[in-house]
Design a protein around this motif. Structure first.
Motif, mmCIF file in Angstrom:
data_model
loop_
_atom_site.group_PDB
_atom_site.id
_atom_site.type_symbol
_atom_site.label_atom_id
_atom_site.label_comp_id
_atom_site.label_asym_id
_atom_site.label_seq_id
_atom_site.Cartn_x
_atom_site.Cartn_y
_atom_site.Cartn_z
ATOM 1 N N UNK A 181 0.855 -1.191 0.000
ATOM 2 C CA UNK A 181 0.000 0.000 0.000
ATOM 3 C C UNK A 181 0.889 1.238 0.000
ATOM 4 N N UNK A 182 0.453 2.235 -0.769
ATOM 5 C CA UNK A 182 1.146 3.528 -0.794
ATOM 6 C C UNK A 182 0.207 4.602 -0.253
ATOM 7 N N UNK A 183 0.722 5.402 0.663
ATOM 8 C CA UNK A 183 -0.016 6.574 1.119
ATOM 9 C C UNK A 183 0.486 7.753 0.293
ATOM 10 N N UNK A 184 -0.423 8.450 -0.352
ATOM 11 C CA UNK A 184 -0.094 9.639 -1.122
ATOM 12 C C UNK A 184 -1.037 10.759 -0.712
ATOM 13 N N UNK A 185 -0.476 11.850 -0.216
ATOM 14 C CA UNK A 185 -1.257 13.030 0.121
ATOM 15 C C UNK A 185 -0.858 14.116 -0.866
ATOM 16 N N UNK A 186 -1.856 14.602 -1.599
ATOM 17 C CA UNK A 186 -1.626 15.622 -2.621
ATOM 18 C C UNK A 186 -2.427 16.870 -2.305
#
Length: 190
Positions: A181-186
């Motif tokens: 799983x990748x956490x990406x906050x944009x």
């Protein structure tokens, strides 16, 4: 002006349908099938409850969450905060009585007016159709995405397929976990 945050469990190919279980969807429950549970991957979910001041939902997500979330300890923080449901068909009588203050908004224009009020961030859970409309209207300010290493093919998509100008995003936080799983906050660049 309040910050509007879209949060989602999303497959690598952009599907958000049935992440925890949804009747009639063939890949329902994909967030828990064949993915090892790594608690730190979900840290952002607790942070969202602490940092949000209100929840915004579409009608379908409201109808799915409102019978369950009010009594779940994992979502206790959401019980006390104001909730807004965007729907043209939902009536006041359709709202549950044990989940705190809930207001029905009838349009994206009303969401825009809500954003212009004083207060903390507003978090959008689920609500695929609403998310696409909010994005197309330029109302989303931030995305919290937990991207699962899966290709699901068919299903509701988080992002619109509308032919529109490029929307630039700035990666402000990311992490990859042992289960893929990748956490990406944009942040949305305006």
């Amino acid at each position: 002006m309040r910050t509007l945050i879209s949060t989602a469990f999303v497959s690598l190919d952009g599907v958000v349908e049935g992440p925890g279980g949804e009747p009639g969807y063939r890949n329902s429950g994909w967030t828990f099938k064949d993915i090892d549970f790594v608690p730190e991957a979900y840290e952002i979910k607790g942070r969202e409850q602490e940092e949000s001041a209100a929840i915004l939902l579409g009608r379908t997500s409201y109808e799915a969450f409102s019978p369950v979330w009010p009594d779940m300890e994992d979502f206790a923080g959401y019980k006390v905060m104001p909730k807004y449901v965007v729907s043209t068909t939902l009536k006041e009588d359709d709202l549950v009585s044990n989940w705190g203050e809930t207001t029905i908004l009838r349009s994206l224009d009303e969401v825009a007016k809500l954003k212009d009020t004083e207060g903390g961030p507003i978090i959008v859970h689920g609500s695929a159709t609403l998310n696409r409309g909010l994005s197309d209207a330029g109302l989303i300010d931030r995305y919290h995405l937990l991207v699962f290493p899966l290709l699901l093919g068919a299903g509701k998509r988080l992002f619109s397929d509308t032919d529109k100008d490029v929307q630039k995003l700035k990666l402000v936080e990311s992490e990859t976990y042992a289960n893929g799983i990748q956490k990406n906050v944009f942040d949305v660049v305006r």
